[in-house]
Design an enzyme around this catalytic site. Structure first.
Site, short mmCIF file in Angstrom:
data_model
loop_
_atom_site.label_atom_id
_atom_site.label_comp_id
_atom_site.label_asym_id
_atom_site.label_seq_id
_atom_site.Cartn_x
_atom_site.Cartn_y
_atom_site.Cartn_z
N GLU A 76 -9.91 -9.39 -7.74
CA GLU A 76 -8.86 -8.40 -7.43
C GLU A 76 -7.73 -8.44 -8.45
O GLU A 76 -7.21 -7.38 -8.84
CB GLU A 76 -8.34 -8.62 -6.01
CG GLU A 76 -9.41 -8.29 -4.96
CD GLU A 76 -8.93 -8.47 -3.53
OE1 GLU A 76 -7.79 -8.93 -3.32
OE2 GLU A 76 -9.71 -8.13 -2.62
N LYS A 80 0.83 -1.21 0.00
CA LYS A 80 0.00 0.00 0.00
C LYS A 80 0.88 1.27 0.00
O LYS A 80 2.09 1.20 0.25
CB LYS A 80 -0.91 -0.03 1.23
CG LYS A 80 -1.91 -1.19 1.22
CD LYS A 80 -2.83 -1.12 2.42
CE LYS A 80 -3.83 -2.27 2.40
NZ LYS A 80 -4.82 -2.16 3.49
N PHE A 104 -15.18 3.30 7.50
CA PHE A 104 -13.82 3.63 7.07
C PHE A 104 -13.64 3.65 5.55
O PHE A 104 -12.54 3.88 5.05
CB PHE A 104 -12.81 2.66 7.71
CG PHE A 104 -13.07 1.19 7.39
CD1 PHE A 104 -12.64 0.62 6.20
CD2 PHE A 104 -13.74 0.39 8.30
CE1 PHE A 104 -12.87 -0.72 5.92
CE2 PHE A 104 -13.98 -0.96 8.03
CZ PHE A 104 -13.55 -1.51 6.84
N THR A 120 -5.40 -7.88 10.13
CA THR A 120 -5.64 -6.52 9.63
C THR A 120 -5.20 -5.48 10.67
O THR A 120 -4.54 -4.49 10.34
CB THR A 120 -7.15 -6.33 9.34
OG1 THR A 120 -7.56 -7.35 8.42
CG2 THR A 120 -7.45 -4.96 8.74
N ASN A 162 -1.82 -0.34 7.03
CA ASN A 162 -1.29 -1.63 7.45
C ASN A 162 -0.40 -2.28 6.39
O ASN A 162 -0.25 -3.49 6.33
CB ASN A 162 -2.43 -2.56 7.89
CG ASN A 162 -3.46 -2.79 6.80
OD1 ASN A 162 -3.33 -2.25 5.70
ND2 ASN A 162 -4.46 -3.60 7.08
N TYR A 184 -12.36 -1.77 -3.63
CA TYR A 184 -12.83 -2.05 -2.27
C TYR A 184 -14.36 -1.99 -2.16
O TYR A 184 -14.89 -1.74 -1.07
CB TYR A 184 -12.20 -1.06 -1.28
CG TYR A 184 -10.81 -1.46 -0.81
CD1 TYR A 184 -10.60 -2.64 -0.09
CD2 TYR A 184 -9.71 -0.63 -1.04
CE1 TYR A 184 -9.34 -2.99 0.35
CE2 TYR A 184 -8.43 -0.99 -0.59
CZ TYR A 184 -8.25 -2.17 0.10
OH TYR A 184 -7.01 -2.52 0.55
N ARG A 236 -1.73 -14.47 3.50
CA ARG A 236 -2.44 -13.86 4.63
C ARG A 236 -1.72 -14.14 5.95
O ARG A 236 -1.68 -13.29 6.84
CB ARG A 236 -3.90 -14.35 4.68
CG ARG A 236 -4.71 -13.76 3.52
CD ARG A 236 -6.15 -14.17 3.55
NE ARG A 236 -6.89 -13.54 4.64
CZ ARG A 236 -7.34 -12.28 4.62
NH1 ARG A 236 -7.10 -11.52 3.56
NH2 ARG A 236 -8.01 -11.80 5.63
N HIS A 280 -1.93 -5.63 1.45
CA HIS A 280 -3.27 -6.18 1.26
C HIS A 280 -3.13 -7.57 0.65
O HIS A 280 -2.19 -7.83 -0.10
CB HIS A 280 -4.09 -5.30 0.30
CG HIS A 280 -5.36 -5.96 -0.15
ND1 HIS A 280 -6.51 -5.92 0.60
CD2 HIS A 280 -5.63 -6.71 -1.25
CE1 HIS A 280 -7.45 -6.62 -0.02
NE2 HIS A 280 -6.95 -7.10 -1.16
N ARG A 289 2.56 -7.04 9.15
CA ARG A 289 1.79 -5.97 9.80
C ARG A 289 2.26 -5.73 11.23
O ARG A 289 2.30 -4.58 11.70
CB ARG A 289 0.30 -6.30 9.73
CG ARG A 289 -0.25 -6.05 8.31
CD ARG A 289 -1.59 -6.66 8.13
NE ARG A 289 -2.26 -6.23 6.90
CZ ARG A 289 -3.32 -6.84 6.40
NH1 ARG A 289 -3.83 -7.90 7.02
NH2 ARG A 289 -3.88 -6.40 5.29
P1 CMP Z 1 -7.16 -4.72 3.75
O1 CMP Z 1 -6.64 -6.07 4.04
O2 CMP Z 1 -6.65 -4.02 2.56
O3 CMP Z 1 -8.77 -4.79 3.67
C1 CMP Z 1 -9.58 -3.68 3.89
C2 CMP Z 1 -8.82 -2.55 4.50
O4 CMP Z 1 -9.62 -1.62 5.21
C3 CMP Z 1 -7.88 -3.08 5.58
O5 CMP Z 1 -6.85 -3.79 5.02
C4 CMP Z 1 -7.50 -1.80 6.28
O6 CMP Z 1 -6.54 -1.04 5.57
C5 CMP Z 1 -8.84 -1.07 6.26
N1 CMP Z 1 -9.60 -1.25 7.50
C6 CMP Z 1 -10.19 -2.35 7.97
N2 CMP Z 1 -10.83 -2.12 9.13
C7 CMP Z 1 -10.63 -0.82 9.40
C8 CMP Z 1 -11.05 0.05 10.45
N3 CMP Z 1 -11.78 -0.42 11.48
N4 CMP Z 1 -10.66 1.33 10.40
C9 CMP Z 1 -9.94 1.80 9.36
N5 CMP Z 1 -9.52 1.04 8.33
C10 CMP Z 1 -9.86 -0.27 8.35
#
Ligand code: CMP
Length: 138
Positions: free
Chosen positions: A126, A9, A57, A91, A112, A49, A85, A115, A102
């Site tokens: 994706e 990211k 969010f 996450t 984070n 997304y 993963r 992805h 992470r």
């Molecule tokens: P990702 O694995 O890319 O999938 C969805 C993304 O949303 C996740 O990683 C985070 O970057 C973001 N995300 C998920 N939960 C939250 C949250 N509670 N607040 C802010 N961002 C979030």
């Protein structure tokens, strides 16, 4: 052999973490079969997304994802989805296991660093957002 989409990211690219992440991918025996750096538009980030549309969010996540270039990759290997993963960790970095990307690098739940697709159906969707079949050297 399964394929999955991995993204470094904008926070990971900006902080110079590309090498660290790729090293972990290769050391883990996953094969990188496609790679592209790109600056997402807000529209493309929202499309990518779409599964999170409506979450509180969503707007901030999609703005973050187009705040700088990201590096998209297709990873291939046995159980590539699960293995990637596992390498990424949870996450929420405060919940991520020791030794995961992470846990080691993320700064908050949104920034984070990486992805990964969470299912075969998600991986197919994706991957198609970033690559066509002729760009994947599988
Ligand atoms: P990702 O694995 O890319 O999938 C969805 C993304 O949303 C996740 O990683 C985070 O970057 C973001 N995300 C998920 N939960 C939250 C949250 N509670 N607040 C802010 N961002 C979030």
């Amino acid at each position: 052999m399964i394929q999955t989409l991995a993204i470094i990211k904008p926070d990971g690219v900006k902080r110079g973490l590309i090498g660290d992440v790729i090293k972990r991918i290769e050391e883990h025996g996953l094969r990188i079969v496609a790679m592209r750096m790109m600056l997402l538009s807000k529209e493309r980030a929202e499309f990518f997304y779409a599964a999170h549309r409506g979450r509180k969010f969503y707007d901030s996540l999609t703005s973050f994802m187009c705040s700088g270039p990201c590096l998209a990759m297709v990873l291939m290997g046995e159980n590539a989805i699960g293995r990637w993963r596992e390498l990424m960790g949870e996450t929420d970095c405060t919940q991520a296991a020791e030794g995961t990307i992470r846990r080691d690098f993320a700064t908050d739940i949104q920034k984070n660093v990486v992805h990964g697709s969470d299912s075969e159906a998600a991986a197919i969707f994706e991957i198609s957002c970033f690559f066509n079949r002729f760009e994947i050297s599988a």
